[in-house]
Enzyme design. Structure first.
Site, mmCIF file in Angstrom:
data_model
loop_
_atom_site.group_PDB
_atom_site.id
_atom_site.type_symbol
_atom_site.label_atom_id
_atom_site.label_comp_id
_atom_site.label_asym_id
_atom_site.label_seq_id
_atom_site.Cartn_x
_atom_site.Cartn_y
_atom_site.Cartn_z
ATOM 1 N N CYS A 2 36.680 -64.104 18.636
ATOM 2 C CA CYS A 2 36.656 -65.173 19.626
ATOM 3 C C CYS A 2 35.216 -65.502 19.988
ATOM 4 O O CYS A 2 34.372 -64.623 20.072
ATOM 5 C CB CYS A 2 37.404 -64.846 20.912
ATOM 6 S SG CYS A 2 39.098 -64.353 20.689
ATOM 7 N N ARG A 27 33.690 -66.394 14.362
ATOM 8 C CA ARG A 27 34.229 -65.272 15.132
ATOM 9 C C ARG A 27 35.751 -65.369 15.270
ATOM 10 O O ARG A 27 36.408 -64.408 15.687
ATOM 11 C CB ARG A 27 33.610 -65.243 16.519
ATOM 12 C CG ARG A 27 32.111 -65.135 16.523
ATOM 13 C CD ARG A 27 31.597 -65.153 17.932
ATOM 14 N NE ARG A 27 31.943 -63.936 18.629
ATOM 15 C CZ ARG A 27 31.184 -62.862 18.674
ATOM 16 N NH1 ARG A 27 30.024 -62.864 18.088
ATOM 17 N NH2 ARG A 27 31.565 -61.790 19.313
ATOM 18 N N TRP A 74 40.687 -65.968 18.137
ATOM 19 C CA TRP A 74 41.330 -65.165 17.099
ATOM 20 C C TRP A 74 42.406 -64.388 17.840
ATOM 21 O O TRP A 74 42.102 -63.487 18.621
ATOM 22 C CB TRP A 74 40.327 -64.228 16.443
ATOM 23 C CG TRP A 74 40.867 -63.495 15.258
ATOM 24 C CD1 TRP A 74 40.868 -63.907 13.969
ATOM 25 C CD2 TRP A 74 41.476 -62.196 15.255
ATOM 26 N NE1 TRP A 74 41.445 -62.957 13.162
ATOM 27 C CE2 TRP A 74 41.833 -61.894 13.927
ATOM 28 C CE3 TRP A 74 41.774 -61.261 16.247
ATOM 29 C CZ2 TRP A 74 42.453 -60.705 13.552
ATOM 30 C CZ3 TRP A 74 42.398 -60.072 15.886
ATOM 31 C CH2 TRP A 74 42.726 -59.807 14.541
ATOM 32 N N ASN A 100 36.999 -63.008 25.621
ATOM 33 C CA ASN A 100 36.938 -62.364 24.310
ATOM 34 C C ASN A 100 37.195 -60.884 24.551
ATOM 35 O O ASN A 100 36.535 -60.281 25.386
ATOM 36 C CB ASN A 100 35.533 -62.605 23.725
ATOM 37 C CG ASN A 100 35.322 -61.894 22.407
ATOM 38 O OD1 ASN A 100 36.269 -61.400 21.808
ATOM 39 N ND2 ASN A 100 34.087 -61.852 21.954
ATOM 40 N N GLY A 101 38.161 -60.301 23.837
ATOM 41 C CA GLY A 101 38.474 -58.885 24.036
ATOM 42 C C GLY A 101 39.961 -58.703 24.259
ATOM 43 O O GLY A 101 40.763 -59.609 24.000
ATOM 44 N N GLU A 484 34.486 -53.489 -3.566
ATOM 45 C CA GLU A 484 33.916 -54.666 -2.906
ATOM 46 C C GLU A 484 34.274 -55.955 -3.666
ATOM 47 O O GLU A 484 34.598 -56.968 -3.051
ATOM 48 C CB GLU A 484 32.391 -54.493 -2.774
ATOM 49 C CG GLU A 484 31.647 -55.639 -2.132
ATOM 50 C CD GLU A 484 32.082 -56.021 -0.720
ATOM 51 O OE1 GLU A 484 32.849 -55.270 -0.094
ATOM 52 O OE2 GLU A 484 31.680 -57.099 -0.264
ATOM 53 N N LYS A 488 36.345 -58.974 -1.922
ATOM 54 C CA LYS A 488 35.850 -60.361 -1.860
ATOM 55 C C LYS A 488 36.918 -61.305 -2.376
ATOM 56 O O LYS A 488 37.198 -62.322 -1.783
ATOM 57 C CB LYS A 488 34.569 -60.551 -2.694
ATOM 58 C CG LYS A 488 33.280 -60.031 -2.138
ATOM 59 C CD LYS A 488 32.768 -60.716 -0.906
ATOM 60 C CE LYS A 488 33.331 -60.178 0.356
ATOM 61 N NZ LYS A 488 32.788 -59.084 1.029
ATOM 62 N N GLU A 491 40.014 -61.491 0.023
ATOM 63 C CA GLU A 491 39.709 -62.119 1.317
ATOM 64 C C GLU A 491 39.721 -63.640 1.239
ATOM 65 O O GLU A 491 40.237 -64.303 2.115
ATOM 66 C CB GLU A 491 38.285 -61.757 1.773
ATOM 67 C CG GLU A 491 38.090 -60.396 2.331
ATOM 68 C CD GLU A 491 36.678 -60.204 2.851
ATOM 69 O OE1 GLU A 491 36.548 -59.903 4.041
ATOM 70 O OE2 GLU A 491 35.697 -60.330 2.085
ATOM 71 N N HIS A 507 46.721 -43.544 -13.360
ATOM 72 C CA HIS A 507 47.656 -42.884 -12.452
ATOM 73 C C HIS A 507 48.397 -43.871 -11.554
ATOM 74 O O HIS A 507 48.806 -43.513 -10.452
ATOM 75 C CB HIS A 507 46.905 -41.843 -11.610
ATOM 76 C CG HIS A 507 46.231 -40.812 -12.447
ATOM 77 N ND1 HIS A 507 46.925 -39.810 -13.084
ATOM 78 C CD2 HIS A 507 44.931 -40.662 -12.794
ATOM 79 C CE1 HIS A 507 46.069 -39.066 -13.776
ATOM 80 N NE2 HIS A 507 44.853 -39.559 -13.614
ATOM 81 N N LYS A 607 34.850 -62.804 11.468
ATOM 82 C CA LYS A 607 33.626 -62.142 11.007
ATOM 83 C C LYS A 607 33.318 -60.906 11.839
ATOM 84 O O LYS A 607 32.878 -59.889 11.334
ATOM 85 C CB LYS A 607 32.469 -63.133 11.113
ATOM 86 C CG LYS A 607 31.155 -62.539 10.676
ATOM 87 C CD LYS A 607 30.632 -63.266 9.487
ATOM 88 C CE LYS A 607 29.517 -62.557 8.800
ATOM 89 N NZ LYS A 607 29.952 -61.944 7.547
HETATM 90 C C1 G6P Z 1 35.194 -57.940 9.413
HETATM 91 C C2 G6P Z 1 34.480 -58.884 8.474
HETATM 92 C C3 G6P Z 1 33.931 -58.118 7.272
HETATM 93 C C4 G6P Z 1 33.047 -56.979 7.737
HETATM 94 C C5 G6P Z 1 33.767 -56.063 8.729
HETATM 95 C C6 G6P Z 1 32.805 -55.078 9.377
HETATM 96 O O1 G6P Z 1 36.346 -57.475 8.816
HETATM 97 O O2 G6P Z 1 35.358 -59.915 8.049
HETATM 98 O O3 G6P Z 1 33.196 -58.991 6.452
HETATM 99 O O4 G6P Z 1 32.636 -56.227 6.648
HETATM 100 O O5 G6P Z 1 34.330 -56.846 9.784
HETATM 101 O O6 G6P Z 1 31.866 -55.796 10.119
HETATM 102 P P1 G6P Z 1 30.434 -55.282 10.505
HETATM 103 O O7 G6P Z 1 29.840 -56.419 11.275
HETATM 104 O O8 G6P Z 1 30.639 -54.072 11.365
HETATM 105 O O9 G6P Z 1 29.693 -54.967 9.275
#
Ligand code: G6P
Length: 612
Positions: A2, A27, A74, A100-101, A484, A488, A491, A507, A607
């Protein structure tokens, strides 16, 4: 999670709030709204969807107000619809709140308030705040908010305005970041992130945990502790952020721009940190703990999401270069068990945003147990950066695309430097150190060269366009890279993708392999595991799988074994995760674009995850 923005001053708040929300949209982006002080009432307009939808909705209404607060959401409690969107009002429409929270005791508070006659309209936890402030209001909003918050459990970053009181916002923070700033013309801003206000000022005040503030065009700033109302001194910080850093600068998406920045972000991560003569790393941020690091005998790395993948790479790096045992933990798990922390244990928390709730909670738990805690963060002045004992910034600049790219490679780069720093105080030789430093110096140019092969990646994207599943395989340091790469892809393109240690594929995931299943195999031929990876490729091919190999430039033999190849330059094995990740980021990007997905704002994600 948020985004909050508020404005009081002489200008029309509306365009400032809308622009601020757009810059905070990463956010959260499931609904948006604003509250403006009108002549007689508080005007609320809110809508499910993105800030654009809100902007279009209010376009023809030509609102004008000098006082307003706004929110991009969010959802945690209540579906992302028009009603649950913020701001929320009290019963009489006198008080508007954005939040926010998460208010953890909202049920109990709601029952209490309903008994007192308050009427609720939404399914959100936030609405209790508006009613609670109403309940405590005895003529002074600041006092009402402060006293009411003493009854609240959970996390909040809030901004509150009141009918008939133009030019004033009350804001408070516990667990969700907030900054305030004074503009040039006696105006004030409140935001959950500096990105929302950087075009007006670079002098900001970061609210600390448990602080409440009133910004008032007539009376200035009043800052206190929520708990005892003790007035506090204001500390102004200059932020080092340029507007161009948070614009797309001609790229269609932030993600693509951020992928392309990696030549220079890696350079920023190493600038001034290489000791060429001694084959060593210079880490000023850790200088005060020099003695401690000499004797460290165990390291814990904790993080969430992509940062956790960087931590996994850190485990390989530190163990192989410095010979110190490393454990990697999801922050959300670490905090709820009873981790063993000894005198010589160093705990590193990795976080791009420096605000992830679980990572912050893990850090606090470790500190409570007496650990030495260090940060690897991107956002300067973020909560994690401020609460750690010391740390190393990654200096990747603002990352706006929800899927992390440049922050990941810079985190890995900093972990290489930390491993080198620790290693050189142990058994890593001068010759080895010098060799690694030389390779690090050459890396930014290799990344630029790599990015020129974008067209090859675009072609490979066709294998994934119609796929439902994909597999990413790698061994050793390339195993976290496979994780990773899969993350990606899933996501931003919504293809189910799994990262696996190549040998483990037998396995389980091998059952999924058929002619429709693209499989990316990380097969750098400098890797000690190269021959074994080739065997794993044969296993996939034997089952009609489609193999796309990531191979070292010059390896022509591999062409005969696989369906397609993406070549990467040769570098030190410690740096291959950086080199290998970049084509995988591009691949995810182009697959998502081909599938028509919203690359920068994928569904359901945010994010900065500031709720647990
Ligand atoms: C969210 C984001 C990711 C990020 C993760 C950890 O899930 O979408 O891209 O890796 O948070 O965030 P940070 O800011 O702690 O690296």
């Amino acid at each position: 999670m948020c985004g909050i923005v508020g404005y009081v001053g002489k200008k029309n708040a509306v365009p400032i709030l809308i622009d601020g929300l757009k810059r905070l949209e990463y956010r959260g982006y499931d609904s948006a709204g604003l509250a403006l002080l009108g002549d007689k009432d508080i005007i609320i307009d809110k809508v499910a969807g993105k800030v654009d939808t809100l902007e279009k909705k209010i376009e023809k209404k030509h609102y004008f107000s000098n006082t307003g607060i706004a929110h991009t959401r969010w959802a945690t409690h209540g579906a992302p619809n028009d009603i649950n969107a913020h701001p929320h009002l009290d019963c009489r429409g006198n008080i508007a709140v954005v939040h926010n929270g998460v208010i953890e005791n909202y049920r109990a508070l709601k029952i209490y308030l309903e008994k007192k006659g308050h009427q609720f309209y939404t399914e959100t936890d936030t609405e209790v705040l508006a009613h609670l402030f109403e309940e405590y209001h005895k003529g002074n909003l600041f006092e009402a908010v402060r006293e009411a918050l003493l009854n609240v459990q959970g996390t909040f970053g809030i901004a509150v305005i009141e009918k008939n009181r133009p030019g004033r916002i009350v804001a408070a923070r516990w667990g969700s970041p907030l900054v305030i700033a004074k503009g040039e013309t006696g105006e004030y801003f409140v935001a959950s992130d500096v990105a929302a206000i950087v075009r007006f000022t670079k002098d900001v005040i970061f609210l600390e945990e448990g602080e409440i503030v009133e910004v008032d065009v007539e009376n200035g700033i009043k800052l206190s502790d929520i708990s005892d109302n003790r007035e506090k001194k204001i500390e102004v910080h200059k932020i080092d952020m340029d507007l161009t850093e948070i614009e797309k600068n001609g790229y269609p998406h932030f993600m693509l721009k951020e992928i392309h920045e990696q030549g220079s972000t890696i350079l920023n991560a190493i600038r001034g940190r290489l000791d060429i003569e001694n084959g060593d790393a210079i880490l000023q941020g850790l200088a005060d703990f020099k003695e401690f690091f000499r004797h460290v005998n165990r390291i814990i790395l904790t993080a969430c999401g992509t940062s956790w993948h960087a931590a996994l790479i850190g485990e390989y790096l530190i163990e192989s270069i410095a010979g110190i045992p490393v454990e990697v933990e999801y922050a959300s798990e670490f905090r709820y068990r009873n981790p063993i922390i000894e005198d010589k244990t160093a705990l590193f928390v990795l976080s791009q945003s420096g605000e992830t709730a679980d990572t912050l909670a893990a850090l606090r738990e470790a500190k409570r147990k007496g650990a030495h805690v260090f940060g690897i963060c991107n956002v300067v002045g973020s909560t994690i950066a401020r609460e750690t004992d010391a740390g190393v910034y990654i200096h990747a600049g603002p990352e706006i695309g929800v899927a992390s790219t440049k922050a990941f490679t810079s985190q890995v780069m900093v972990l290489v430097l930390i491993a080198l720093y620790l290693g050189r105080r142990r058994d890593y030789s001068l010759t080895q150190g010098k060799k690694l430093v030389r390779e690090i110096q050459a890396l930014p140019e290799k990344i630029k060269e790599l990015l020129q092969q974008e067209e090859d990646v675009k072609k490979i994207a066709r294998y994934f366009q119609k796929a439902d599943n994909a597999l990413f395989l790698g061994r050793h340091l390339n195993y976290p890279v496979a994780l990773e790469g899969a993350l990606k892809l899933k996501e931003i393109s919504y293809i189910h993708a799994e990262g696996y240690p190549a040998a483990e594929m037998k396995h389980g995931p091998i059952a999924l392999i058929d002619e429709n299943m693209p499989c990316v195999v990380l097969a750098n031929d400098d890797d000690v595991m190269y021959e074994k990876v080739i065997t794993n490729i044969q296993e996939v091919k034997a089952r009609n799988g489609k193999v796309i190999a990531l191979a070292t430039k010059g390896n022509r033999k591999i062409v005969e074994l696989v369906d397609d190849v993406l070549y990467v330059p040769l570098t030190a094995s410690a740096l291959t995760p950086i080199i290998n990740t970049i084509p995988l980021q591009l691949l995810a990007y182009y697959v998502a674009v081909k599938r028509g997905c919203d690359v920068d704002q994928p569904r359901n994600l945010a994010k900065s995850v500031t709720v647990e």
